[in-house]
Every structure is written in structure tokens, then in C-alpha cells.
Design a protein around this motif. Structure first.
Motif, PDB file in Angstrom:
ATOM      1  N   THR A 170      22.752  93.118  -5.235  1.00 13.79           N
ATOM      2  CA  THR A 170      24.000  94.081  -5.098  1.00 13.79           C
ATOM      3  C   THR A 170      24.239  95.212  -6.358  1.00 13.79           C
ATOM      4  O   THR A 170      24.010  94.432  -7.606  1.00 13.79           O
ATOM      5  CB  THR A 170      24.986  93.163  -4.618  1.00 13.79           C
ATOM      6  N   ILE A 171      24.362  96.403  -6.012  1.00 16.23           N
ATOM      7  CA  ILE A 171      24.686  97.019  -7.047  1.00 16.23           C
ATOM      8  C   ILE A 171      25.800  97.550  -7.607  1.00 16.23           C
ATOM      9  O   ILE A 171      26.128  98.881  -6.344  1.00 16.23           O
ATOM     10  CB  ILE A 171      22.926  97.853  -7.319  1.00 16.23           C
ATOM     11  N   LYS A 174      28.099 104.568  -7.171  1.00 17.77           N
ATOM     12  CA  LYS A 174      27.854 104.029  -6.424  1.00 17.77           C
ATOM     13  C   LYS A 174      28.108 103.055  -6.034  1.00 17.77           C
ATOM     14  O   LYS A 174      27.804 102.155  -7.171  1.00 17.77           O
ATOM     15  CB  LYS A 174      26.360 104.280  -6.288  1.00 17.77           C
ATOM     16  N   TYR A 175      27.684 102.484  -5.017  1.00 18.30           N
ATOM     17  CA  TYR A 175      27.245 101.244  -4.138  1.00 18.30           C
ATOM     18  C   TYR A 175      25.692 100.828  -3.310  1.00 18.30           C
ATOM     19  O   TYR A 175      25.469 101.946  -2.653  1.00 18.30           O
ATOM     20  CB  TYR A 175      28.545 100.748  -3.522  1.00 18.30           C
ATOM     21  N   ILE A 176      25.384 100.124  -3.620  1.00 16.77           N
ATOM     22  CA  ILE A 176      23.795  99.692  -3.324  1.00 16.77           C
ATOM     23  C   ILE A 176      23.345  98.553  -2.981  1.00 16.77           C
ATOM     24  O   ILE A 176      23.885  97.579  -3.680  1.00 16.77           O
ATOM     25  CB  ILE A 176      22.585 100.116  -4.328  1.00 16.77           C
ATOM     26  N   ARG A 177      23.180  97.823  -1.377  1.00 12.49           N
ATOM     27  CA  ARG A 177      23.078  96.274  -0.796  1.00 12.49           C
ATOM     28  C   ARG A 177      21.370  96.322  -1.042  1.00 12.49           C
ATOM     29  O   ARG A 177      20.769  97.161  -0.108  1.00 12.49           O
ATOM     30  CB  ARG A 177      23.733  96.638   0.132  1.00 12.49           C
ATOM     31  N   LEU A 178      21.326  95.167  -1.743  1.00 17.27           N
ATOM     32  CA  LEU A 178      19.353  95.169  -0.846  1.00 17.27           C
ATOM     33  C   LEU A 178      19.357  93.873  -0.428  1.00 17.27           C
ATOM     34  O   LEU A 178      20.045  93.086  -0.518  1.00 17.27           O
ATOM     35  CB  LEU A 178      19.050  94.650  -2.613  1.00 17.27           C
ATOM     36  N   GLU A 179      17.962  93.484   0.163  1.00 18.09           N
ATOM     37  CA  GLU A 179      17.606  92.901   0.575  1.00 18.09           C
ATOM     38  C   GLU A 179      15.796  92.878  -0.101  1.00 18.09           C
ATOM     39  O   GLU A 179      15.553  93.769   0.757  1.00 18.09           O
ATOM     40  CB  GLU A 179      17.181  93.214   1.985  1.00 18.09           C
ATOM     41  N   VAL A 231      16.630  98.637  -0.632  1.00 14.49           N
ATOM     42  CA  VAL A 231      18.194  99.270   0.060  1.00 14.49           C
ATOM     43  C   VAL A 231      18.055  99.083   1.291  1.00 14.49           C
ATOM     44  O   VAL A 231      17.746 100.093   1.951  1.00 14.49           O
ATOM     45  CB  VAL A 231      17.566 100.586  -0.573  1.00 14.49           C
ATOM     46  N   VAL A 232      19.481  98.218   1.909  1.00 17.70           N
ATOM     47  CA  VAL A 232      19.610  98.239   3.254  1.00 17.70           C
ATOM     48  C   VAL A 232      20.943  98.924   3.033  1.00 17.70           C
ATOM     49  O   VAL A 232      21.601  99.393   4.703  1.00 17.70           O
ATOM     50  CB  VAL A 232      19.767  97.000   3.768  1.00 17.70           C
ATOM     51  N   ASP A 233      21.932  99.548   2.497  1.00 22.51           N
ATOM     52  CA  ASP A 233      22.965 100.063   2.658  1.00 22.51           C
ATOM     53  C   ASP A 233      23.146 100.888   1.533  1.00 22.51           C
ATOM     54  O   ASP A 233      23.150 100.496   0.143  1.00 22.51           O
ATOM     55  CB  ASP A 233      24.534  99.434   2.737  1.00 22.51           C
TER      56      ASP A 233
END
Length: 215
Positions: free
Chosen positions: A60-61, A70-75, A79-81
Motif C-alpha cells: 500500500t502506498i 495518491k493512493y496505490i495498492r500493489l500485489e 499496481v492493482v488499484d
């Protein structure tokens, strides 16, 4: 000018541009260099790449820039969201600096963070836009609340604005990576830890992660 100043120190293989001004800067750079050597990349991808460089386990960023958040979700590093807030300045670096000017002796976000961490509690300031926050802060100070407690409350308010207006209902993972120059203030990362209850990581020189990412 940059190439002339640094050309003797290193071979400039390419030039990368990211951020909200990337298209016009990329166009200008292409007129000065071979266009094939100029790369323009959106800041979501650049910030993700920079974060993964420092911490491959980040999922999570939270990125607070000077003008947007900004919000960034990683897997697994991908980047997934993602989400951005460009409509409201509350929760950005310019917002924090603007409110910091209300206090004598505060010249940098680091000063604000140092004072906020000295507080034994945070004054609840609510979630207001920049137009009204200065008035709320003035009321708290005139009401006898300490500068340190008000600044701690300001950091909490900034993070609250971010969680509600940028992250929204999106999830927070196990490892929150905090970047953007406002996170030069340790009190801001402390507010994220209080609000999320998760592990919070602040990289070295948090304002340069987007540049690192595109490089």
C-alpha cells in the motif's frame, strides 16, 4: 543547461519525465534531445516503481505531494488499484505548509513535525478545507490549546482527509509506504500509524521517490 553542467560527469542515456507537468516538459525535452531518448510516464507507475525499489514487500502506498494526493495498492509489486485527489488541497504539502505559517517559528514541515511529536495529545480539528482550517486553528490557539497539541491535531486532520477523500473504502494492506515531501515530517507518518494500525515505512528522502521510479 543540465546536460552542459553534468555532461562531463556521466553519459546521459535518456531523460524521464513524470508528474502533473510531464506532457509539456516531455515535449520541451524532446525538442532539445532525440525524442527516442525522452520517456514520459504517469506518476502512479513511477511512484510504485520507486517504492518497490526500496521495499519489495510494500502493498500500500500513501503519497502526499505538493498539489495532489495518491493512493496505490500493489500485489507482488504490480499496481492493482489507484486513486488521486486533485480537487481539494486538504491533505497535500501545500495545505500543510499554509497552515504551518499560522505559527511563529515554523519554517518547514520538519519543524511542524518535531513540535507535533512533543505533544502528549492531539487537538481534534475536524476535516476542513484550507479555506476554513486557518480559522479553526486560530480558535484552538486563542482557546489556550498548546501549539504542539494543535500541530499534532493538524497532522491527524491531514491523514483523516486523505483516508476519507482519497483512499475512501479501499483497503489498506499490511505495509504502508509513505512518500512525498510532506512525509519528511515524522509526525505525519505517526498519524498514519495511529489511524491505520499498520506497519508504516518512510523511505530516505521521501520527496524523490517518483523521480527514482521513472529512473
Amino acid at each position: 543547461d543540465f546536460l552542459a553542467a553534468h555532461g562531463d560527469l556521466a553519459d546521459v542515456v535518456a531523460l524521464g519525465v513524470t508528474g502533473s507537468g510531464r506532457e509539456i516538459v516531455g515535449s520541451l525535452a524532446s525538442s532539445a534531445l532525440d525524442p527516442a531518448r525522452v520517456f514520459v510516464l504517469n506518476e502512479i507507475a513511477a511512484h510504485a516503481a520507486g517504492a518497490v525499489h526500496w521495499d519489495p514487500d510494500v502493498d500500500t502506498i500513501f503519497e502526499l505531494g505538493g498539489q495532489d494526493a495518491k493512493y496505490i495498492r500493489l500485489e507482488h509489486g504490480r499496481v492493482v488499484d489507484a486513486a488521486m485527489n486533485e480537487a481539494c488541497s486538504a491533505g497535500t504539502g501545500s495545505f500543510i505548509e499554509e497552515q504551518g505559517r499560522c505559527f511563529e517559528g515554523v519554517e518547514h514541515v520538519r519543524d511542524m513535525g518535531r513540535l507535533a511529536l512533543e505533544a502528549d495529545h492531539a487537538v481534534s480539528l475536524g476535516q476542513h478545507c484550507s479555506v476554513f482550517m486557518a480559522e479553526v486553528i486560530e480558535q484552538a490557539v486563542s482557546g489556550g490549546r498548546s501549539r504542539e497539541a494543535v500541530l499534532a491535531g493538524l497532522h491527524d486532520s491531514v491523514v483523516g482527509n486523505y483516508l476519507n477523500r482519497v483512499k475512501g473504502a479501499r483497503s489498506v494492506g499490511n505495509r504502508v509506504f509513505c512518500q512525498g515531501m510532506p512525509f519528511a515530517s515524522d509526525a505525519l507518518a505517526a498519524a498514519v500509524a495511529r489511524r491505520t494500525g499498520g506497519v508504516v515505512v518512510v523511505p530516505p528522502d521521501p520527496g524523490t521517490i517518483g523521480a527514482l521510479g521513472i529512473a
